[in-house]
Motif scaffolding. Structure first.
Motif, PDB file in Angstrom:
ATOM      1  N   UNK A   1       0.787  -1.215   0.000  1.00 12.84           N
ATOM      2  CA  UNK A   1       0.000   0.000   0.000  1.00 12.84           C
ATOM      3  C   UNK A   1       0.831   1.283   0.000  1.00 12.84           C
ATOM      4  N   UNK A   2       2.106   1.206   0.309  1.00  6.44           N
ATOM      5  CA  UNK A   2       2.918   2.420   0.431  1.00  6.44           C
ATOM      6  C   UNK A   2       4.228   2.268  -0.325  1.00  6.44           C
ATOM      7  N   UNK A   3       4.876   3.419  -0.573  1.00  5.33           N
ATOM      8  CA  UNK A   3       6.197   3.405  -1.202  1.00  5.33           C
ATOM      9  C   UNK A   3       7.204   2.669  -0.314  1.00  5.33           C
ATOM     10  N   UNK A   4       7.074   2.844   0.997  1.00  2.54           N
ATOM     11  CA  UNK A   4       7.995   2.160   1.907  1.00  2.54           C
ATOM     12  C   UNK A   4       7.857   0.646   1.789  1.00  2.54           C
TER      13      UNK A   4
ATOM     14  N   UNK B   1     -15.956  -4.234   6.485  1.00  2.00           N
ATOM     15  CA  UNK B   1     -14.583  -4.115   6.969  1.00  2.00           C
ATOM     16  C   UNK B   1     -14.107  -2.672   6.886  1.00  2.00           C
ATOM     17  N   UNK B   2     -13.355  -2.249   7.882  1.00  2.00           N
ATOM     18  CA  UNK B   2     -12.825  -0.895   7.927  1.00  2.00           C
ATOM     19  C   UNK B   2     -11.417  -0.864   7.349  1.00  2.00           C
ATOM     20  N   UNK B   3     -11.015   0.320   6.893  1.00  2.00           N
ATOM     21  CA  UNK B   3      -9.691   0.502   6.313  1.00  2.00           C
ATOM     22  C   UNK B   3      -8.612   0.223   7.358  1.00  2.00           C
ATOM     23  N   UNK B   4      -7.521  -0.356   6.914  1.00  2.00           N
ATOM     24  CA  UNK B   4      -6.380  -0.620   7.757  1.00  2.00           C
ATOM     25  C   UNK B   4      -5.249   0.332   7.383  1.00  2.00           C
ATOM     26  N   UNK B   5      -4.464   0.736   8.369  1.00  2.00           N
ATOM     27  CA  UNK B   5      -3.285   1.552   8.115  1.00  2.00           C
ATOM     28  C   UNK B   5      -2.059   0.670   8.250  1.00  2.00           C
ATOM     29  N   UNK B   6      -1.467   0.315   7.137  1.00  2.00           N
ATOM     30  CA  UNK B   6      -0.292  -0.549   7.133  1.00  2.00           C
ATOM     31  C   UNK B   6       0.410  -0.410   5.790  1.00  2.00           C
ATOM     32  N   UNK B   7       1.692  -0.732   5.783  1.00  2.00           N
ATOM     33  CA  UNK B   7       2.444  -0.722   4.527  1.00  2.00           C
ATOM     34  C   UNK B   7       2.033  -1.890   3.637  1.00  2.00           C
ATOM     35  N   UNK B   8       1.732  -3.023   4.261  1.00  2.00           N
ATOM     36  CA  UNK B   8       1.373  -4.229   3.524  1.00  2.00           C
ATOM     37  C   UNK B   8       0.141  -4.850   4.166  1.00  2.00           C
TER      38      UNK B   8
ATOM     39  N   UNK C   1      -6.442  -7.321 -15.950  1.00  2.00           N
ATOM     40  CA  UNK C   1      -7.361  -7.431 -14.819  1.00  2.00           C
ATOM     41  C   UNK C   1      -7.082  -6.390 -13.738  1.00  2.00           C
ATOM     42  N   UNK C   2      -5.904  -5.789 -13.775  1.00  2.00           N
ATOM     43  CA  UNK C   2      -5.493  -4.877 -12.709  1.00  2.00           C
ATOM     44  C   UNK C   2      -6.143  -3.510 -12.914  1.00  2.00           C
ATOM     45  N   UNK C   3      -6.762  -2.976 -11.866  1.00  2.00           N
ATOM     46  CA  UNK C   3      -7.528  -1.736 -12.039  1.00  2.00           C
ATOM     47  C   UNK C   3      -6.644  -0.500 -11.981  1.00  2.00           C
ATOM     48  N   UNK C   4      -7.171   0.585 -12.517  1.00  2.00           N
ATOM     49  CA  UNK C   4      -6.547   1.883 -12.315  1.00  2.00           C
ATOM     50  C   UNK C   4      -7.080   2.465 -11.015  1.00  2.00           C
ATOM     51  N   UNK C   5      -6.228   3.149 -10.259  1.00  2.00           N
ATOM     52  CA  UNK C   5      -6.707   3.708  -8.985  1.00  2.00           C
ATOM     53  C   UNK C   5      -7.620   4.885  -9.215  1.00  2.00           C
ATOM     54  N   UNK C   6      -8.475   5.150  -8.259  1.00  2.00           N
ATOM     55  CA  UNK C   6      -9.301   6.350  -8.314  1.00  2.00           C
ATOM     56  C   UNK C   6      -8.401   7.566  -8.172  1.00  2.00           C
ATOM     57  N   UNK C   7      -8.668   8.567  -8.955  1.00  2.00           N
ATOM     58  CA  UNK C   7      -7.818   9.752  -8.951  1.00  2.00           C
ATOM     59  C   UNK C   7      -7.767  10.441  -7.590  1.00  2.00           C
ATOM     60  N   UNK C   8      -8.886  10.382  -6.873  1.00  2.00           N
ATOM     61  CA  UNK C   8      -8.962  11.056  -5.587  1.00  2.00           C
ATOM     62  C   UNK C   8      -8.694  10.140  -4.417  1.00  2.00           C
ATOM     63  N   UNK C   9      -8.175   8.934  -4.717  1.00  2.00           N
ATOM     64  CA  UNK C   9      -7.910   7.982  -3.622  1.00  2.00           C
ATOM     65  C   UNK C   9      -6.796   8.500  -2.720  1.00  2.00           C
ATOM     66  N   UNK C  10      -6.964   8.306  -1.428  1.00  2.00           N
ATOM     67  CA  UNK C  10      -5.960   8.713  -0.458  1.00  2.00           C
ATOM     68  C   UNK C  10      -5.137   7.502  -0.031  1.00  2.00           C
ATOM     69  N   UNK C  11      -3.808   7.670   0.149  1.00  2.00           N
ATOM     70  CA  UNK C  11      -2.978   6.555   0.592  1.00  2.00           C
ATOM     71  C   UNK C  11      -3.395   6.078   1.963  1.00  2.00           C
ATOM     72  N   UNK C  12      -3.297   4.760   2.171  1.00  2.00           N
ATOM     73  CA  UNK C  12      -3.707   4.194   3.446  1.00  2.00           C
ATOM     74  C   UNK C  12      -2.572   4.111   4.451  1.00  2.00           C
ATOM     75  N   UNK C  13      -1.384   4.449   4.059  1.00  2.00           N
ATOM     76  CA  UNK C  13      -0.250   4.397   4.960  1.00  2.00           C
ATOM     77  C   UNK C  13       0.914   5.140   4.352  1.00  2.00           C
ATOM     78  N   UNK C  14       1.979   5.276   5.128  1.00  2.00           N
ATOM     79  CA  UNK C  14       3.163   5.994   4.653  1.00  2.00           C
ATOM     80  C   UNK C  14       4.386   5.107   4.798  1.00  2.00           C
TER      81      UNK C  14
END
Length: 234
Positions: free
Chosen positions: A127-130, A157-164, A221-234
């Motif tokens: 989910x993150x560059x790290x 299910x609620x969003x999780x904050x994690x790199x993976x 099969x791989x989707x394009x991300x939503x333009x306004x999507x926010x990252x879930x972690x750093x």
């Protein structure tokens, strides 16, 4: 008495040897990289179609990378081992273009009294560059320097904050999985075989210099991300 003891030790060694030698063989079921790509495509379709993985479907487009391990084998008697081969695709944050696959091995060893074996299909959402940077190293252990969490299951299910985020399926049942400490390493020889010459992981995933059309079915099969999507972690 000594004879019985000796026969018992021989039997134990035979059982242990069978487990240790059979586990890697099953985990290395795929003889060619193209076979693994085809199976990974099928597994990815299965995850997308599962009604319990609504969060996965809605958020996979926000991932920086997707690691698919079609067959992760766990099992053992006294010594437990796990292993599998998989592929990683990465998404360019600027162009939204997905890379061709790079091949990896995943494995870990634990010690304890355990009997049995099972096979799991694993997908890790990076989910993150790290998290993606960790995957670019030559030898990485999950959980070291990056945060990993079980992927959310179910429609509420609620969003999780994690790199993976780790998702898994075993014997038809889906659920979050724990892979703390599992070692992930690039399969240099498989990458060379798939692209016809020695290649660098960075050039496959980040620079996207390499392409194999055999993987087009997966990439489509791989989707394009939503333009306004926010990252879930750093």
């Amino acid at each position: 008495m000594m004879r019985s003891h000796r026969l018992f030790l021989i039997a134990m060694v035979a059982i242990l040897a069978t487990v240790l030698f059979r586990v890697p063989a099953k985990a290395d079921y795929y003889g060619e990289p193209a076979e693994l790509v085809d199976r990974a495509t099928s597994v990815y379709k299965g995850f997308l179609a599962d009604p319990n993985l609504e969060w996965f479907r809605n958020n996979v487009g926000s991932a920086r990378g997707i690691l698919i391990v079609p067959q992760m084998l766990r099992g053992g008697f006294i010594i437990g081992g796990s292993g599998g081969r998989g592929l990683l695709v990465a998404q360019d944050a600027a162009t939204n273009k997905w890379s061709s696959p790079a091949f990896y091995s995943m494995g870990s060893v634990s010690v304890g009294f355990q009997i049995g074996a099972d096979v799991s299909e694993i997908i890790l959402l990076i989910m993150t560059d790290r998290g993606l940077d960790a995957m670019l190293s030559t030898d990485y252990k999950i959980g070291a320097d990056v945060a990993i969490a079980a992927g959310p299951i179910g429609g509420s299910a609620k969003a999780q904050t994690a790199d993976i985020l780790a998702f898994g399926r075993s014997q038809g049942a889906y659920g979050g999985v724990s892979l703390e400490g599992a070692a992930i390493s690039p399969l240099v020889d498989w990458n060379a075989r798939y692209y016809g010459q020695p290649v660098q992981i960075f050039d496959i995933l980040i620079n996207q210099k390499w392409n194999n059309r055999q993987a087009d079915s997966l990439r489509q099969l791989l989707p394009k991300p939503r333009r306004n999507a926010q990252p879930l972690g750093r």
